[in-house]
Structure formats: structure tokens, C-alpha cells
Design a protein around this motif. Structure first.
Motif, mmCIF file in Angstrom:
data_model
loop_
_atom_site.group_PDB
_atom_site.id
_atom_site.type_symbol
_atom_site.label_atom_id
_atom_site.label_comp_id
_atom_site.label_asym_id
_atom_site.label_seq_id
_atom_site.Cartn_x
_atom_site.Cartn_y
_atom_site.Cartn_z
ATOM 1 N N THR B 150 -2.137 15.732 8.803
ATOM 2 C CA THR B 150 -3.388 15.841 8.851
ATOM 3 C C THR B 150 -3.565 14.669 7.297
ATOM 4 O O THR B 150 -4.835 15.123 7.996
ATOM 5 N N GLU B 151 -2.768 14.982 6.733
ATOM 6 C CA GLU B 151 -3.045 13.911 5.416
ATOM 7 C C GLU B 151 -3.745 13.087 5.971
ATOM 8 O O GLU B 151 -4.575 12.168 5.604
ATOM 9 N N THR B 152 -3.735 12.406 7.046
ATOM 10 C CA THR B 152 -3.895 10.689 7.405
ATOM 11 C C THR B 152 -4.750 10.610 8.691
ATOM 12 O O THR B 152 -5.350 10.001 8.249
ATOM 13 N N SER B 153 -5.989 12.006 8.064
ATOM 14 C CA SER B 153 -7.223 11.818 9.338
ATOM 15 C C SER B 153 -7.311 11.123 10.358
ATOM 16 O O SER B 153 -8.563 11.178 10.968
ATOM 17 N N MET B 257 -5.386 3.859 11.224
ATOM 18 C CA MET B 257 -6.102 4.965 10.368
ATOM 19 C C MET B 257 -6.491 3.647 10.523
ATOM 20 O O MET B 257 -7.815 3.992 9.960
#
Lengths: 264, 264
Positions: B150-153, B257
Motif C-alpha cells: 500500500t506504501e507504493t500508492s 510508480m
DNA sequence: GACAATACTTTACGGCGTAAGGAGATGTCG
DNA sequence: CGACATCTCCTTACGCCGTAAAGTATTGTC
């Protein structure tokens, strides 16, 4: 249960694989009524149509109007028959992939062919890869992808790891589709129906699901994936994983190229 | 032969997995002498020690001093026993991976744990993934990696494909090691010895090898890989494929990303 | 015609998952 | 207490598997 290649006598096995002509001149005894190719074709047909569990020596014999034991005059044991099947079908992958547009489209085409190849012969995914069969067609497939990747100018050592990564990924993704079909056939329940039943029961058995697995629930709600028309959910999803995952790996290869050679 | 999860009654299966307490008050008949956990532990021990082919109902019963058939009072069939084993061992993967240094080291740590987990329980790689077991521990593993990513957006849809790609890759790479050990144990021949025998025979059977597969020969000569001290060749090579392949995939994630959200 | 080599068959063994049925233990009822 | 229901656990049996062993029929050389 994974099947292992090459348990028997190495020379005999390799001569069978490479079809080294056996000089069988004037020898007494009845003529063989079958050929290795007929046996391999029959075995492949069974595995394709009914899956690996249905592949028994008796079944192959029956398809050829013979007893199961009769096959042992042609092939030392079942494991080597599987080796022969394995290499034989890899002959279908004989495309050569032009490099006019660079390595990336060529790898994509190669991987796509491998992907549909595994779907044509899903039983291949149940044959172990550790001890390669070392037949002509298996070598040819490796030769093909290696030649394409040579274009990246990556050092040999890294290139070989990329080849491994590609195989792992394609086999894994193809397995999802293959197994989803096998599961549906074996249980008589489509994956959609199976999932409908299970997902209805989970909230009853686990009332605090959303509290325990918040990320899973959030991702499920935010997911925009919808299957293609007429394609089962799981298979459509697996196809997307194949596309996205392959692109991700190839992006990673470009990054490695940009970094230049170094410790792998 | 791949084993499929969840063939039986959905509610019963899920209640077994989530250990929903069974109210078994004053009912006639002898008390059960075993518990589900004892049975699962015994089955896992057999699978760990002797591999999936050795896992039979009779063998599990014997390890517990019972007949094979007695297990059917606890578990509806073998397939559901495998489900229980599957979810049970996934409880070992309960680490939480800090995000202080970002998602990338966390994914690496997670994948590394999964890698060694599969090596501890190689039989897991023979259990199909298509119809998930839907037990508490399996969900927890997915929750963990999803939370990290989730941290990667990345958009949910892409993120889920990356999760699939990671699983395919780690399972595939782990399979190489697991199967190389199984093959050595099953055939009584180390992979090194096996390879020594085969590779000596190939040139005799295929005299024009170098002409037919020039890229393979060239890469073999240019490869600088040497196994680590004391580690078998194949396993050392597989570990390098794991490292390089994972880095490649994560580089690809960074590229996605940078590109920002779009069609997957 | 004798003999040897070969193709193929039948039978048999010990494994598997599990259906069927029976033995013995344990509880609730009268 | 005895009758009965219900439960655990056992033995037996069935049809699968790979393949070892032994027998039969066919084909060649001498």
C-alpha cells in the motif's frame, strides 16, 4: 506429486530423446508393432484431454489396443515416458522472434507463446524442472529466449538469472489458469460458484473479518478489475497478472541495463 | 498430481479452519482420544520429513498409534486435512515488517521469509493456489504483503497483480530448491553427480551440439557464476536467481510508480 | 527342425483413498 | 439396573496405480 526426469540409464534415455537411430537389423523375434512416437502421441493425448492423474501405463496401452505392460519393451519406465512427452511437445515452440523492434517485443511474444503453450499442455506444469530433460526441443526453447536476451547486452550471469525469473513467472501464472480449469473439472463446480458459496460463509464463521484484515477488505473495494466478456473471472484475472507482471519484469530488466554491469 | 482445496462442505471446512468451538456437551459415546491439532501436527511432520508422496492417511494414523480410518472421525477427507496443514503452517509467517525504510526493504524481508518458509515446508508448493484455503493464517500473509505494498500508492488493481507476480516468482524459485533436494533424495544421486553423468553423455549423443545451440554454449562459457562454499550448485544458483529476480521485479514496481496510475 | 531372441500377455504384489459394517465405550432414559 | 442411542475406532474390501515375474506366440539364424 512431482515427477522427476531422468532416473534411469543416462545413455539409453538420451538416445531415446534424440532419436539416435537404433540399428535393429536381422534379429529374431516378432517386429515391434508400435513406434515410440505413437506411444508418446497417445500419452500426450491422454494428458492433454484428461490430465496427468489419468495418465497411466494401462491407459496408454489401452488407447493403442495393447496391455499396459507391453509399453515396457519401448520405454524403460513411466518417468522416462514423461520425459519423452515433455520434450516432444516442446517442439511446438519453434517460432523465431524477429529482433527488428528490439528485444522487448520479442520477449513478450516468446513469453506469450509459452503462456498459451502451457495452457495447451497444462500437465507440463506438473513435471519438475530441476533435472532438465536435456532433449533437443527443450534446449531449443532455452536457446531462443537466450538469443533474444543477448540483445540486452546484460552480462551472461545476469542474463541467465533473468531467463530463470521469466520461466518461474510464466509457469506460475500459467499454473493459475491450468489449475483453475482442473479444479472446476475435478470438482464439477465452477470457480465462480465455488467462490460464491465460500465467500457467503466466511462472514458467518468470521464475524470480525474486516477488523482483522482491513487492507484486504479495502483493496477488494478499491479494485476496478472486471473480467472480460465470456471469460471466467479467475482466468481473466490471471491473464492480467501475466500482462502486468511481465511488463514489471521487463521494466526491471531495462533498469538493470541502465545500471550497467556489476555484481548480480 | 496437484491437490485441490475445499472440495467438501463449505461450512464444515471453514469451521475446522477457524477452529470455531464445537459444542460437544453431554453426548454418549467414548471421548475422542485425539485432537485436530495433534493430527495436523503429525501430518505436517510426515510431509516435512518424507515429502508429500509419503503423506497417507495410514501413515498419519500410524504415527498417532491409530488406524488410518480412525482419522475420518476428525476430518472429512484427505484433501481437507491438507487444507488444515496448509493454513496451520502459514501461522509461522507472522512477522510484521517495519516501513521506516520504505516499502522496498520490507518487501524484500517478507519475500525472504516466504522463501525460507517454503524451504522448510516444501510440500506447500504442491498444493494448488487457485482455490485458496481461506484460513486465518493464509489471509494474514496476504494482509501483510498487501499492507506493505500500500506504501507504493499503486492503484489497488495494479497492486493486486504485483502481489500475484511476487507469489508466482517466489514459489517458482523456491520450487527449484525444494525439488532439487527431493530429486536427490528420491534418486539417491546428488544433482552434481547427476549432471556430471548427463553432461558427459550429451556430446556423444549430440556431436553437433555447439552448432545447434550456439547461444547456450556461449553463455555457459561467459557465465561467471560459482557456487558458494559448501552449498550445492543448484541451490546456490537458485538463491542467486531469487535475489536477482526479486530485485528486477522491485525495479519494475518502481518504474510503474514513476509512470503513475493508468491502464494496468 | 532346433534354438534363441523378441513382443506381448496374464498374474501378482504392495501401495493408495475411502466405503461399509462391526466392536466396544459411554452417555441418557425408563 | 437394563435398553438403547451415539460415538470412536477397527477390520475388511474395492478398484486404482507402477512394475516384477513368468508364460506364450512370433520370427529370425543355424
Amino acid at each position: 506429486m512431482v515427477l522427476f526426469a531422468g532416473q534411469g540409464d543416462a545413455r539409453r534415455a538420451l538416445e531415446l530423446l534424440w532419436r539416435t537411430p537404433v540399428t535393429r537389423e536381422k534379429r529374431p523375434g516378432p517386429k515391434p508393432a508400435l513406434t515410440i512416437d505413437e506411444i508418446v502421441d497417445a500419452a500426450v493425448a491422454i494428458a492433454d484431454e484428461e490430465g496427468m492423474p489419468a495418465l497411466s501405463m494401462r491407459a496408454v496401452g489401452q488407447r493403442l489396443g495393447r496391455s499396459g505392460m507391453s509399453l515396457y519393451t519401448y520405454v524403460p519406465n513411466k518417468s522416462e515416458l514423461v520425459d519423452l512427452m515433455y520434450d516432444h511437445v516442446h517442439g511446438e515452440l519453434n517460432g523465431d522472434y524477429g529482433l527488428d523492434q528490439g528485444w522487448r517485443p520479442a520477449v513478450r511474444a516468446w513469453a506469450g507463446d509459452l503462456w498459451s503453450f502451457y495452457q495447451r499442455h497444462p500437465w507440463l506444469l506438473q513435471v519438475s524442472q530441476v533435472r532438465p530433460v536435456l532433449g533437443p526441443n527443450e534446449y531449443a526453447v532455452v536457446e531462443t529466449v537466450a538469443r533474444i536476451l543477448t540483445e540486452t547486452s546484460l552480462p551472461a550471469r545476469t542474463l541467465l538469472r533473468v531467463v530463470g525469473t521469466l520461466f518461474h513467472f510464466v509457469r506460475g501464472a500459467a499454473q493459475t489458469v491450468a489449475e483453475s480449469r482442473q479444479a472446476a473439472a475435478a470438482t464439477g463446480l465452477s470457480n465462480e460458484d465455488w467462490w460464491a458459496v465460500r465467500s457467503a460463509v466466511v462472514p458467518e464463521v468470521v464475524p470480525d473479518f474486516a477488523r482483522r484484515y482491513p487492507t484486504i477488505v479495502a483493496l477488494g473495494q478499491a479494485d476496478t478489475f472486471r473480467p472480460e466478456e465470456g471469460v471466467p473471472y479467475l482466468e481473466s484475472q490471471a491473464a492480467e497478472t501475466f500482462r502486468v507482471g511481465l511488463a514489471t519484469i521487463l521494466d526491471g530488466v531495462e533498469a538493470a541495463m541502465a545500471r550497467g554491469p556489476g555484481e548480480p
